[in-house]
Design a protein around this motif. Structure first.
Motif, PDB file in Angstrom:
ATOM      1  N   ASN A  10      97.301  48.161  58.607  1.00  0.00           N
ATOM      2  CA  ASN A  10      97.978  46.695  58.222  1.00  0.00           C
ATOM      3  C   ASN A  10      98.857  46.464  59.076  1.00  0.00           C
ATOM      4  OD1 ASN A  10      99.284  44.711  57.064  1.00  0.00           O
ATOM      5  ND2 ASN A  10      99.169  45.424  54.888  1.00  0.00           N
ATOM      6  N   SER A  11      98.169  45.730  60.350  1.00  0.00           N
ATOM      7  CA  SER A  11      98.906  45.359  61.421  1.00  0.00           C
ATOM      8  C   SER A  11     100.132  44.237  61.195  1.00  0.00           C
ATOM      9  CB  SER A  11      98.009  44.983  62.766  1.00  0.00           C
ATOM     10  OG  SER A  11      97.488  43.820  62.072  1.00  0.00           O
ATOM     11  N   GLN A  12      99.892  43.563  60.074  1.00  0.00           N
ATOM     12  CA  GLN A  12     100.888  42.467  59.763  1.00  0.00           C
ATOM     13  C   GLN A  12     102.022  43.274  59.007  1.00  0.00           C
ATOM     14  OE1 GLN A  12      99.050  39.611  57.363  1.00  0.00           O
ATOM     15  NE2 GLN A  12      97.763  38.776  59.179  1.00  0.00           N
ATOM     16  N   GLU A  13     102.069  44.165  58.392  1.00  0.00           N
ATOM     17  CA  GLU A  13     103.088  45.037  57.827  1.00  0.00           C
ATOM     18  C   GLU A  13     103.699  45.843  58.366  1.00  0.00           C
ATOM     19  OE1 GLU A  13     104.543  43.916  54.601  1.00  0.00           O
ATOM     20  OE2 GLU A  13     103.446  42.274  54.904  1.00  0.00           O
ATOM     21  N   ALA A  14     102.885  46.914  59.212  1.00  0.00           N
ATOM     22  CA  ALA A  14     103.303  48.129  59.931  1.00  0.00           C
ATOM     23  C   ALA A  14     102.412  48.495  60.933  1.00  0.00           C
ATOM     24  CB  ALA A  14     103.214  49.408  58.861  1.00  0.00           C
ATOM     25  N   PRO A  15     102.700  47.750  61.975  1.00  0.00           N
ATOM     26  CA  PRO A  15     101.732  47.746  63.103  1.00  0.00           C
ATOM     27  C   PRO A  15     101.660  49.273  63.733  1.00  0.00           C
ATOM     28  CG  PRO A  15     103.725  46.666  63.898  1.00  0.00           C
ATOM     29  CD  PRO A  15     103.839  46.883  62.431  1.00  0.00           C
TER      30      PRO A  15
END
Length: 84
Positions: A10-15
């Protein structure tokens, strides 16, 4: 039929984190750092957590092996694409 393990992110929340999803019972999602399976690791059980620590240890070893192999395969695919 689903594979035994999947990789998710989840690159938006936890890259910097990736998740190894175990799809068979006991199902769980293992959070880890992209640079190391045991770094920032946290296990989210979607089924009841096994009581036997040996079962958990075996599951973690299988998940680590899958994770490392999958990353190596992805690197090889990207290298092949760059060469073409």
């Amino acid at each position: 039929m689903l594979p035994k393990f999947l990789i998710a992110d989840n690159s938006q929340e936890a890259p910097d984190l990736v998740y190894v999803v175990h799809t068979e019972k006991p199902r769980c999602i293992i959070q880890c750092d992209i640079d190391g399976f045991y770094s920032n690791q946290k296990i989210y059980w979607t089924d009841e957590e096994p009581l036997c620590t040996d079962d958990i240890e075996t599951l973690m070893e299988e998940a680590e092996e899958f994770f490392e192999t999958e990353l190596e395969n992805q690197e090889e695919l990207y290298d092949e694409e760059e060469d073409n």
